[in-house]
Design an enzyme around this catalytic site. Structure first.
Site, PDB file in Angstrom:
ATOM      1  N   CYS A  99       0.836  -1.207   0.000  1.00 30.26           N
ATOM      2  CA  CYS A  99       0.000   0.000   0.000  1.00 30.26           C
ATOM      3  C   CYS A  99       0.873   1.260   0.000  1.00 30.26           C
ATOM      4  O   CYS A  99       1.420   1.617  -1.037  1.00 30.26           O
ATOM      5  CB  CYS A  99      -0.988  -0.017   1.159  1.00 30.26           C
ATOM      6  SG  CYS A  99      -2.357   1.152   0.933  1.00 30.26           S
ATOM      7  N   HIS A 186      -3.718  -5.043   0.481  1.00 28.29           N
ATOM      8  CA  HIS A 186      -3.188  -5.365   1.807  1.00 28.29           C
ATOM      9  C   HIS A 186      -3.242  -6.867   2.060  1.00 28.29           C
ATOM     10  O   HIS A 186      -4.243  -7.385   2.560  1.00 28.29           O
ATOM     11  CB  HIS A 186      -4.002  -4.654   2.897  1.00 28.29           C
ATOM     12  CG  HIS A 186      -3.686  -3.210   3.056  1.00 28.29           C
ATOM     13  ND1 HIS A 186      -2.633  -2.764   3.832  1.00 28.29           N
ATOM     14  CD2 HIS A 186      -4.295  -2.110   2.555  1.00 28.29           C
ATOM     15  CE1 HIS A 186      -2.602  -1.441   3.798  1.00 28.29           C
ATOM     16  NE2 HIS A 186      -3.590  -1.020   3.026  1.00 28.29           N
ATOM     17  N   GLU A 188      -1.839  -8.370   4.396  1.00 28.86           N
ATOM     18  CA  GLU A 188      -1.764  -8.599   5.846  1.00 28.86           C
ATOM     19  C   GLU A 188      -3.080  -8.379   6.579  1.00 28.86           C
ATOM     20  O   GLU A 188      -3.214  -8.777   7.743  1.00 28.86           O
ATOM     21  CB  GLU A 188      -0.676  -7.696   6.457  1.00 28.86           C
ATOM     22  CG  GLU A 188      -1.061  -6.246   6.698  1.00 28.86           C
ATOM     23  CD  GLU A 188      -1.027  -5.354   5.460  1.00 28.86           C
ATOM     24  OE1 GLU A 188      -0.946  -4.128   5.635  1.00 28.86           O
ATOM     25  OE2 GLU A 188      -1.102  -5.885   4.325  1.00 28.86           O
TER      26      GLU A 188
END
Length: 242
Positions: A99, A186, A188
Site C-alpha cells: 500500500c 493489503h 496482511e
C-alpha cells in the site's frame, strides 16, 4: 553473521487508529504475523517516528508497511526512506512494499503517485493476474484481496513489470527487479480488522458516498493474497548474503 541470522527489516511507515491497533496490532505487527515472522526474526524501524534503518547489508529482506500518510505529502521521513530504498535496491536487497510501501517504492524508483481518479478503494475486491512471475506462479487468474487506499501508482517506474491489476487500478502488483516487488492491496489485513475499520468509521465513510453495510457484508478472507508475503520470503530472503 550468516544471512539466515540477519533480520527482516519492517520499514514501519504508520499505524491505524489507536483502538484498531489495540485490538488487532499495528501495521508492523500485522505484517509480521501475515509473513510468518517470529519474534527475533524481524527488526521494526518506525521511520515515521524518526527512526533510521541500518545499512542494507544489515538485513536479509525488507517489508514496507501501509500508512495513513500520503506519499505526495513528501514528509521528510518519507523522502529519507525513499533514498534508503534506492540504495537497498542497488545493493540487491529483496524488498516487498504494501500500500503506502507500494507507492513509496514506486516513487523512490522514478514512478508517479497521485490520488486515484476512480476514487477511494475499500473492502474486499478482485485482483487479476497480468504477468508471469515466480511470486505469482500457481495463483488463479483472479483472486481476492483487501483494499484500503486513496492514492495509487499512476505511472510505474521505467523497466518495471505489472503482475496484477484491478478494475479501478491498473498497477496492483509490480516487480521492479528480481526480488523487488510491491502491491497496492493489503495481504496482511484480515476480515476482522477490515470490518472493525468500516464500522468505526461508518459516518465519515458514508459521508464520502460509500455504502458501509454493503462493504462490510461483502468482506471475505483472502488467503491467496496473504500467502504472497510468506512466498516472497521463501523465494528471496533465504538467498540474501550477509
Amino acid at each position: 553473521m550468516t544471512a539466515s541470522l540477519l533480520p527482516v527489516l519492517i520499514l514501519h511507515t504508520g499505524d491505524p487508529q489507536d483502538t484498531l491497533r489495540d485490538h488487532h496490532g499495528g501495521y508492523a505487527e500485522q505484517l509480521c504475523r501475515a509473513a510468518g515472522l517470529r519474534c527475533g526474526q524481524a527488526s521494526v524501524v518506525a521511520v515515521y517516528q524518526g527512526e533510521i534503518p541500518l545499512s542494507p547489508a544489515a538485513y536479509r529482506a525488507v517489508l514496507i508497511t501501509g500508512s495513513p500518510a500520503m506519499v505526495t505529502d513528501h514528509e521528510p521521513w518519507s523522502e529519507a526512506s525513499a533514498v534508503w530504498l534506492r540504495e537497498a535496491v542497488a545493493a540487491g536487497l529483496p524488498i516487498f512494499g504494501v500500500c503506502y510501501g507500494h507507492q513509496l517504492l514506486a516513487y523512490a524508483l522514478g514512478g508517479d503517485v497521485d490520488y486515484n481518479p476512480a476514487g477511494r478503494s475499500l473492502g474486499t475486491r478482485a485482483v487479476e493476474r497480468t504477468g508471469a512471475d515466480p511470486l505469482t506462479a500457481g495463483l488463479p487468474d483472479r483472486f481476492s484481496a483487501q483494499m484500503m487506499h486513496s492514492q495509487i501508482v499512476t505511472r510505474p517506474p521505467e523497466g518495471s513489470a505489472v503482475l496484477a491489476r484491478a478494475d479501478h487500478d491498473p498497477h496492483q502488483l509490480l516487480r521492479y527487479a528480481p526480488g523487488v516487488y510491491s502491491c497496492q492491496f493489503h495481504p496482511e489485513f484480515g476480515t476482522d480488522f477490515m470490518r472493525e475499520y468500516l464500522l468505526r468509521n461508518a459516518q465519515v465513510l458514508s459521508g464520502k458516498g460509500l455504502d458501509v453495510p454493503a462493504l462490510a457484508n461483502a468482506l471475505e478472507s483472502t488467503p491467496l493474497a496473504t500467502g504472497l508475503l510468506k512466498k516472497f520470503l521463501d523465494l528471496y530472503a533465504s538467498r540474501a548474503t550477509a
